[in-house]
Enzyme design. Structure first.
Site, PDB file in Angstrom:
ATOM      1  N   ARG A  81     -74.077 -13.791 -63.738  1.00  0.00           N
ATOM      2  CA  ARG A  81     -72.794 -13.439 -63.521  1.00  0.00           C
ATOM      3  C   ARG A  81     -72.469 -12.296 -61.722  1.00  0.00           C
ATOM      4  O   ARG A  81     -71.681 -13.017 -61.681  1.00  0.00           O
ATOM      5  CB  ARG A  81     -72.358 -12.771 -64.806  1.00  0.00           C
TER       6      ARG A  81
ATOM      7  N   GLU B  50     -62.278 -10.487 -71.042  1.00  0.00           N
ATOM      8  CA  GLU B  50     -63.584  -9.480 -70.323  1.00  0.00           C
ATOM      9  C   GLU B  50     -62.530  -9.892 -69.566  1.00  0.00           C
ATOM     10  O   GLU B  50     -62.544  -8.446 -68.702  1.00  0.00           O
ATOM     11  CB  GLU B  50     -65.236 -10.486 -70.243  1.00  0.00           C
TER      12      GLU B  50
ATOM     13  N   GLU C 196     -74.837  -7.445 -78.895  1.00  0.00           N
ATOM     14  CA  GLU C 196     -75.996  -8.394 -78.670  1.00  0.00           C
ATOM     15  C   GLU C 196     -77.422  -9.209 -78.324  1.00  0.00           C
ATOM     16  O   GLU C 196     -77.895  -9.745 -79.491  1.00  0.00           O
ATOM     17  CB  GLU C 196     -75.012  -8.870 -77.435  1.00  0.00           C
TER      18      GLU C 196
END
Length: 1254
Positions: free
Chosen positions: A805, A1186, A727
Site C-alpha cells: 500500500r 483513512e 485487525e
C-alpha cells in the site's frame, strides 16, 4: 471515599428515564463516535456546571485538559458544550458561523454553509441547575464523617486518617517509613508500575495545620496538604487584591499551574506532595526554589525546623534532606519586592496535561532605580537527577547591568554549568541544553520589558518581535465551519440518506449504557487472565517456572505452550510465523510466554510477576539501520514504470535524499478486552472480542483449540476504537484466553492495562526512505527512484500488505513520470508492527510530499507551485498504470485554495516572518489521492442478513464491526432508504460470525462500500418479494404489507452479498485495476512556531474532501476531523521511544502523548466537495475513514515552511531534512541560531544512547 457522595454518568441521566443536558448535547452534536471516552467528557462538563452554572469557554477548556479522545478531533465536543457557556449564543454556537446562508449551485441543489445544521441547538434540553441532584442530607449533618480518626487495614497495607496534628506526628514517629498521601497521584503509580509496597499510608487531609493557608505581611504560608486547585483559587484571590509587585510570584505560579497536569489531578494533588516526591521535572519546584521558599518540618523528637528550598534540599534522584520521622507541615512563599521579577517556564511534548521536558524558575532583583543585578536565581528541572540551581552563573552575573553583554555571558555560563551526558536519561540532550538558554533569553527580554517601564531612561522598550517572545500562551476560542450539500427538496422526509443523523449508539454512549466487552457481567466461576511477557528482545527460553505463582492464594492455573501441540501453537493468520505462546525462543520484549488465571485480576497480576523465566540472550536487531546492515528482511517488492535510469540521467536537475518517519501507537480508548465462554458440548466456544476481524479470530481460535470453525462463534457489539490495531494483533491476545477457558472449563476474561496493550501489540510501521528525483526548471518531475524500508517487528503480520500500500501510494496526487520503487519489510526484534489507519499510505504519501518540498526549496519556488504543476487529472495513468476516472483532485485543490484565501494569507505570512525573528509562520497546501479497496483481492467481499418480523421491525446483521466510525448508522440509513421505513424500525444487535460468515476485516476504508452494497442487495430482495403485495394494496402500511407477506408464506428473511468488480493487478507486470476508485481531497494549514522552544500552534486548517454523495454528512465530517487530528499527532506529536535493548519507553499516557483539546486548529473548516457522485459505490458515496489522515501532513509542511524562514534569516541552505514527527525537539534544533551554535553534539558512536530511532 469515606463520607463522600459519588455521582457517576449513570446517575445523572438515562435513555430509559431522562437524559441530562450534558448527555444529550454531546450526542446530538455528534461528539460521540466510539463512545469510550464519552462518559468522561460528560462528567467533566457536569462537574463544571455544578461548580459554575454559566461557565466561560476558558473554564471549559480548563476542565477538559484531563480528557482525551482518539476519534472525534474534539471539535464536535466543544460545539455541543459551547452552548452551555457565556460565550455561547443560545440557538447558535460560536464554533460555527453565526448566520445561515444557502446558495443554489449551478444544478439547483442547495449548499449548506452553516455547521449548526449538523445539529439544532434549539432542540436541546434546556439546562436548569435547580433540577440537579442534591448532596445527600445525611452526609451534610454527619460531622463525624470528617472528624473521626479512620483506620482501614488490609492484607498488606494499613491506611490511617488522623484528625489532629498530634496524631499525625505520633504516627510518623511510630512508622517513620510510612508514606503520607493526599491525592495518591504518585504513590498510586509507584505501587502499580514499580511494584513498590508501602505497609503504612497516612492521609493528613483532616489535619488543620497542614491544610490551611495563612497570609502575613511578608508572604503566604501554605499547608503541605493544600490541593493545587485550592492553592490556585487562593492565589487568584490575593493577586486581585494585593499590589501587583507583591504578587508577581503568585502570577508566576498561577501561570505554571495552568499547564500542571489536568484539573482532575490538581483537585487532589497537594503542594507538599509535589515537593516531597522530588521529581526532577516537577513544575513547581524550580519556581519555589527561585522564589526563595522555605519549608517547615516537624517531628516528635526533633521538633520544628525551617529549611530553605535551595540547592541543598534535593540530595539525589527522588531523595531530599527530610528525615524519615519528619513531616512537611507547610511551605512559605515570600512576596516579591518592588524591584524584583520572577517568571516560570515549561516545555513539554504536548501543551496541556503533560510532564515537562525542561522547566525553569527565574528571579532577579535590582538595586533601586537601576538595572544593576543585586541578586539572580535560576533553577531548572529536567537537567539533572534533581532540580538544580545555576549557582555559579548567578554569582558571576551579580552586580552586572541587565544588558546584551549579561545575556551573552549568561548564555555561555549556563551551558558550562548545566552540562548533560549524551547518555542522560530522557535523551534529547542538545535540545534540553538549548531550552535552558532559551528560557533565560525569554526571561532576559521579559525583565527588560519591565525595566523599560520602571526605568525608561535606562532601558529602551522592546520591539514588537521581542515583545512577542515574552508573551505566554493564552487560550483562544476555536472557530469552525462545516460545509455540505443539503438533500434535494423533493427527497422524502423518511429517507435518511444524506442527512446528518446522529450516531446510532450516541445516546447510550453518553449515558454509560453502551456495552463493551469488559462491561459484560461476570459469569459464575469466571477467571481473570494476566499475561507473562518476555523481558528480553531476543533470547532462548531455557526454563519456565510457575511454581511460585501457583502458590499464590486465588491462582487456579498457569497456561503456556505445554498445553498445546506444536501445530496448535502456531498461528495461521496471516502467515504461520508466530506462536500462540513462545516455546523455545522469544523475539521481542512483550512476547507472550504464558497466562496466569486467577479468581480476580489483582491476584493474577501479583502471580504473573512471580513466574520465573530463564533466558539465554541472543543478538538482537532493533532498528531499520540494524536490519539493513544485517540484510534482515523478507523478499523485497518492486514496481517499475518506464526507464528510470535513463530519465534520471537526462533530467535537468537531480536531487537525492533520505527521510525517516516514526511509528505511532493506536491508543484506542478501549484496550484489548476478550471473554471466552466454553460450551458444554462438542468443544464449542463463544468468544466476545474487541476485534475488527471476527472471522479471523473465529478461525484461529478453532485451529488452536483443535475444532472446526462451526464450533466457534465470535461476537461483539462495538469497540472503543480500533484504527487497524484490532485487525490482527487482538487475535494474539484473544486466543490464549480461549486456550485457558477450554483447559479449565470455565469462562476466562482479560482486559489489558494501557501499558500492557502498548508493549504487546505493536503500532504503525516506522519507515526509512532513500530516493533520487529528476525534474525540470519548472519543478515538473520526470523520474523518481525510491527505496522504502519498514520496521516490521519480529513477524510479518500485515507488513507485506502495508508495504504494498505504501508503494502504491508514493505518487500521492502527482504524475511522477518514470518510477521505480522498491520495498523492504525489515525483520527486527520488536513487537510486530501492524495495520493502522492509512495502512502504509501515510508513509508513502509523506515521503513524496517531502520530496516535493525539497524540489521547491532547491528551485527557490513556492512548494504550492511545484505541487500544483505536478497534480494528476482525469485521463492520467498512475505509476501503477491505473487510469484515473472522474478525478476531482484539481477541483479539491482549487476550492480549498479559494476557501482558505491562500494568496492573501500567503502575503500575510511573509509579512509576519519579515518582522519576526523568534516566531515564524508557515502556510502549506497538500493534496491526497487514496485508493479504495483491499489490495488483497479476495477480501473485497461482504455479506448481510436481514430479518423482517411480523410486527414490521427489522433486524439487520452485516459483516462489518462498529468501532465509532458510524458503520452501523450508515447501514441502518441504507436499509431505511431501500425498505422505505423509518430508521427506528431497524436494529443492529451485534456483529457475529454465526449471522454473517467469512467476513473481511473492517478496514481499508471500504466497509461502508462493501457492507452497504450487501445490505442494499438483501433489502432489495425483501422489497422484490413484497412488491406484489404493495402493488395490490398501494395505500397499505409497511406493517400491513409485512403481515400479509407472512400470511402468504413469503420469506421475510434473506442474505445479501457483494463483491467489488473488475479488480485485478499484477505487480510484476505493473498492470491491471488495482483500486475500485480513488478518494481525493486537499488541505491548507497555517502554523506558528516558537523558534526558541520548538512549540507550535496550528492557527487554521481548511479541508475540501471528496466523499461523493455523503451518506451522512455529520459522520463523514466527524471522520475527516478525527482522522486529521490523528494524523496531526502522527506527524507532529506522537513519538514511540525505544531503548537500545528494544524496550518501549513511552508506554502509557504519561509518556506517550496524543493530541488534546489545545492541539487542534484554532480555526478548523471542513467542506465536502459538492456535485461529485461516485458511480462505483453505494448511493454514489465514497470512503472517508483513512484519506483525511494524510491531509494532516499539511501541518508538518507548514512547520517546515516556518523553519525555512528561520534558516533564511541565518543564510542557511534552503534544502534541509526534517524527519517526522516534527516534535518540539526537532523544530527547535532545526531553527539554528546563536544558541544552537554554542551546543556541540557528541559524535555518534562515542557514547551509549538512552534511546534509539527504530
Amino acid at each position: 471515599m469515606h463520607g463522600l457522595a459519588v455521582t457517576t454518568v449513570e446517575g445523572i441521566g438515562s435513555t430509559k428515564t431522562r437524559l441530562h443536558a450534558t448527555q444529550e448535547r454531546i450526542a446530538k452534536a455528534h461528539g460521540s463516535q466510539c463512545g469510550f471516552c464519552t462518559p468522561g467528557m460528560v462528567m467533566s462538563m457536569y462537574t463544571l456546571l455544578r461548580n459554575h452554572p454559566v461557565p466561560t469557554m476558558e473554564q471549559l477548556d480548563e476542565y477538559f485538559t484531563g480528557n482525551l479522545c482518539r476519534c472525534t478531533g474534539y471539535r464536535p465536543i466543544l460545539d455541543g458544550y459551547r452552548s452551555f457557556t457565556s460565550n455561547g449564543t443560545g440557538n447558535t454556537s460560536e464554533i460555527t458561523t453565526t448566520t445561515t446562508t444557502t446558495t443554489p449551485t449551478p444544478d439547483g441543489e442547495w449548499w449548506c454553509k452553516d455547521g449548526r445544521h449538523l445539529h439544532q441547538n434549539n432542540d436541546f434540553i434546556p439546562y436548569d441547575p435547580t433540577t440537579e441532584l442534591i448532596f445527600p442530607p445525611e452526609l451534610k449533618v454527619r460531622s463525624d464523617l470528617d472528624s473521626d480518626y479512620l483506620v482501614f487495614q488490609g492484607h498488606r497495607v494499613t491506611y490511617h486518617r488522623p484528625t489532629s496534628f498530634t496524631n499525625l506526628m505520633y504516627l510518623k514517629h511510630l512508622y517513620p517509613e510510612a508514606k503520607i498521601i493526599v491525592g495518591n497521584t504518585e504513590v498510586g503509580i509507584e505501587t502499580k508500575f514499580k511494584q513498590c509496597v508501602y505497609p503504612v499510608l497516612i492521609n493528613p487531609t483532616s489535619v488543620k495545620e497542614v491544610t490551611q493557608i495563612t497570609l502575613n505581611d511578608t508572604g503566604i504560608q501554605v499547608g503541605a496538604a493544600v490541593t493545587l486547585t485550592t492553592l490556585q483559587e487562593q492565589l487568584i484571590l490575593h493577586t486581585n487584591s494585593l499590589p501587583d509587585y507583591k504578587t508577581r510570584v503568585f502570577s508566576a505560579i498561577l501561570e505554571m499551574l495552568k499547564w500542571f497536569a489536568g484539573r482532575q489531578i490538581r483537585n487532589t494533588a497537594a503542594l507538599g506532595g509535589n515537593i516531597m516526591t522530588c521529581s526532577p521535572i516537577s513544575d513547581l519546584n524550580p519556581l519555589l526554589m527561585a522564589a526563595g521558599a522555605t519549608l517547615t518540618l516537624n517531628s516528635t523528637e526533633g521538633g520544628e525546623r525551617t529549611v530553605p528550598l535551595d540547592q541543598h534540599f534535593f540530595t539525589a534522584y527522588r531523595r531530599n534532606i527530610v528525615k524519615p520521622e519528619e513531616v512537611l507541615v507547610s511551605v512559605y512563599i515570600p512576596f516579591t519586592k518592588q524591584d524584583e521579577y520572577i517568571h516560570g517556564y515549561k516545555q513539554s511534548r504536548r501543551r496541556d496535561d503533560d510532564i515537562a521536558i525542561v522547566n525553569g524558575g527565574c528571579r532577579v532583583s535590582f538595586l533601586p532605580d537601576t538595572i544593576t543585578v543585586s541578586k539572580l536565581t535560576l533553577a531548572f528541572g529536567g537537567m539533572a537527577p534533581t532540580t538544580v540551581m545555576a549557582i555559579n552563573t548567578c554569582k558571576e552575573l551579580k552586580g552586572r547591568a541587565w544588558d546584551a553583554s549579561l545575556l551573552e555571558e549568561g548564555t555561555s555560563l549556563l551551558l558550562q554549568e548545566l552540562p548533560l551526558s549524551p547518555s542522560a536519561p530522557g535523551g534529547m540532550v542538545e535540545y534540553r541544553r538549548a531550552l535552558t538558554v532559551s528560557f533565560f533569553f525569554k526571561f532576559y527580554l521579559t525583565v527588560r520589558g519591565h525595566l523599560s517601564v520602571s526605568v525608561p531612561s535606562l532601558v529602551p522598550g522592546l520591539t514588537p518581535d521581542e515583545h512577542r517572545v515574552t508573551q505566554t500562551h493564552t487560550y483562544e476560542h476555536t472557530a469552525s465551519a462545516q460545509l455540505y450539500e443539503m438533500v434535494p427538496a423533493d427527497q422524502p422526509e423518511l429517507d435518511p440518506i444524506g442527512r446528518p443523523k446522529i450516531h446510532a449508539s450516541a445516546l447510550k454512549q453518553s449515558t454509560g449504557e453502551a456495552v463493551y466487552v469488559d462491561d459484560i457481567p461476570d459469569f459464575k466461576d469466571q477467571l481473570h487472565a494476566v499475561f507473562v511477557l518476555s523481558t528480553r528482545p531476543h533470547a532462548l527460553i531455557l526454563d519456565i517456572d510457575a511454581s511460585e505463582a501457583l502458590e499464590v492464594e486465588g491462582v487456579v492455573d498457569f497456561v503456556c505452550h505445554r498445553d498445546l501441540t506444536e501445530e496448535q501453537n502456531r498461528y495461521q493468520v496471516p502467515l504461520a510465523d508466530e506462536e500462540v505462546f513462545a516455546s523455545k525462543e522469544v523475539k521481542c520484549v512483550g512476547h507472550i510466554i504464558g497466562l496466569v488465571c486467577a479468581k480476580d485480576r489483582k491476584t493474577a497480576q501479583t502471580a504473573a510477576k512471580r513466574v520465573k523465566i530463564t533466558y539465554q540472550d541472543l543478538p538482537a536487531i532493533i532498528t531499520i539501520q540494524d536490519a539493513i546492515r544485517e540484510k534482515s528482511w523478507w523478499p523485497p517488492l518492486t514496481i517499475n514504470k518506464g526507464d528510470v535510469n535513463t530519465q534520471l540521467h537526462s533530467s535537468t536537475h537531480r536531487l537525492h535524499g533520505e527521510f525517516y518517519m516514526g511509528g505511532q501507537e493506536h491508543f484506542y480508548m478501549e484496550t484489548n478486552a476478550h471473554l471466552a465462554v466454553p460450551g458444554r458440548e462438542d468443544g464449542e466456544m463463544e468468544v466476545f472480542s474487541s476485534t475488527q476481524n471476527p472471522t479471523a479470530t473465529q478461525m484461529q481460535v478453532a485451529h488452536t483449540l483443535g475444532v472446526c470453525g462451526n464450533k466457534v462463534v465470535c461476537r461483539l457489539k462495538r469497540m472503543g476504537g480500533g484504527f487497524g490495531g484490532k485487525e490482527t494483533r487482538t487475535i494474539s491476545v484473544c486466543v490464549p484466553v480461549c486456550v485457558a477457558a477450554k483447559k479449565l472449563g470455565v469462562c476466562v476474561r482479560v482486559a489489558l492495562d494501557r501499558d500492557e496493550d502498548m508493549v504487546m501489540t505493536g503500532g504503525r510501521h516506522a519507515f526509512l526512505s532513500t530516493w533520487q528525483v529528476g525534474f525540470t526548471d519548472q519543478g515538473v518531475l520526470t523520474a523518481v527512484d525510491m527505496d522504502l524500508y519498514a520496521n516490521a517487528g519480529y513477524s510479518v503480520d500485515l507488513t507485506m500488505a502495508v508495504m504494498e500500500r505504501s508503494m502504491y501510494s508514493v505518487d500521492n496526487g502527482y504524475n511522477l513520470g518514470c518510477v521505480r520503487v522498491s520495498g523492504h519489510a525489515c525483520k527486527t526484534h520488536l513487537p510486530s508492527s501492524t495495520a493502522f489507519r492509512g495502512f502504509g499510505g501515510p508513509q508513502g504519501i509523506l515521503i513524496m510530499e517531502d520530496i516535493m518540498s525539497r524540489v521547491a526549496a532547491y528551485l527557490n519556488v513556492d512548494p504550492t507551485v511545484v505541487r500544483q504543476r505536478n497534480l494528476y487529472q482525469t485521463g492520467d495513468l498512475t505509476h501503477c498504470n491505473q487510469l484515473l476516472e472522474n478525478c476531482t483532485l484539481r477541483r479539491c485543490w482549487r476550492e480549498v485554495m479559494e476557501q482558505a484565501h491562500y494568496s492573501t494569507r500567503c502575503q500575510h505570512v511573509q509579512q509576519f516572518n519579515s518582522t519576526n525573528r523568534y516566531r515564524k509562520r508557515g502556510l502549506s497546501v497538500v493534496p491526497v489521492k487514496f485508493g479504495i479497496s483491499f489490495t488483497a483481492k479476495f477480501l473485497n467481499q461482504s455479506g448481510a442478513l436481514v430479518h423482517v418480523y411480523t410486527d414490521g421491525s427489522v433486524l439487520l446483521s452485516h459483516g462489518g464491526t462498529e468501532m465509532g466510525q458510524g458503520l452501523h448508522t450508515k447501514m441502518i440509513q441504507i436499509a431505511s432508504r431501500v425498505l422505505r421505513i423509518a430508521p427506528e424500525y431497524i436494529h443492529i444487535a451485534e456483529t457475529s460470525t454465526d449471522k454473517v460468515p467469512n467476513t473481511s476485516p473492517t478496514a481499508a476504508s471500504a466497509s461502508s462500500d462493501l457492507n452497504g452494497m450487501a445490505t442494499l442487495n438483501a433489502c432489495e430482495t425483501i422489497m422484490t418479494r413484497l412488491s406484489p403485495i404493495m402493488a395490490a394494496n398501494p395505500k397499505g402500511t409497511w406493517k400491513e404489507w409485512v403481515k400479509t407477506a407472512y400470511m402468504e408464506c413469503i420469506s421475510l428473511s434473506t442474505t445479501g452479498f457483494y463483491r467489488t468488480p473488475d479488480l485485478s493487478y499484477n505487480m510484476e507486470k505493473n498492470e491491471g485495476r488495482l483500486f475500485n476508485y480513488f478518494s481525493y481531497g486537499a488541505a491548507v494549514t497555517e502554523v506558528e512556531i516558537d523558534c526558541l522552544t520548538g512549540d507550535h500552534t496550528v492557527v487554521r486548517t481548511d479541508i475540501v474532501m471528496d466523499v461523493g454523495e455523503s451518506l451522512n454528512p455529520a459522520i463523514d465530517i466527524g471522520q475527516i476531523e478525527g482522522a486529521f487530528t490523528q494524523g496531526q499527532g502522527l506527524f507532529t506529536l506522537e513519538e514511540l521511544v525505544y531503548s537500545p535493548q528494544g524496550v518501549l519507553i513511552t508506554r502509557g499516557p504519561g509518556a506517550y502523548k496524543i493530541p488534546g483539546f489545545q492541539d487542534i486548529p484554532r480555526e478548523f473548516n471542513v467542506s465536502l466537495l459538492r456535485g461529485a457522485p461516485n458511480p462505483r459505490a453505494v448511493f454514489s458515496s465514497k470512503a472517508v475513514g483513512e484519506p483525511p489522515l494524510c491531509l494532516a501532513s499539511s501541518v508538518f509542511f507548514a512547520i517546515k515552511q516556518a523553519i525555512a524562514s528561520v534558516r533564511s534569516d541565518h543564510n542557511l541552505p534552503p534544502v534541509f531534512r526534517l524527519d517526522s514527527p516534527a516534535t518540539a525537539e526537532r523544530i527547535r534544533m532545526a531553527c539554528q541560531d546563536f544558541i544552537t551554535a554554542k551546543i556541540e553534539p557528541s559524535p555518534p558512536g562515542s557514547f551509549k544512547p538512552w534511546s534509539v530511532r527504530v
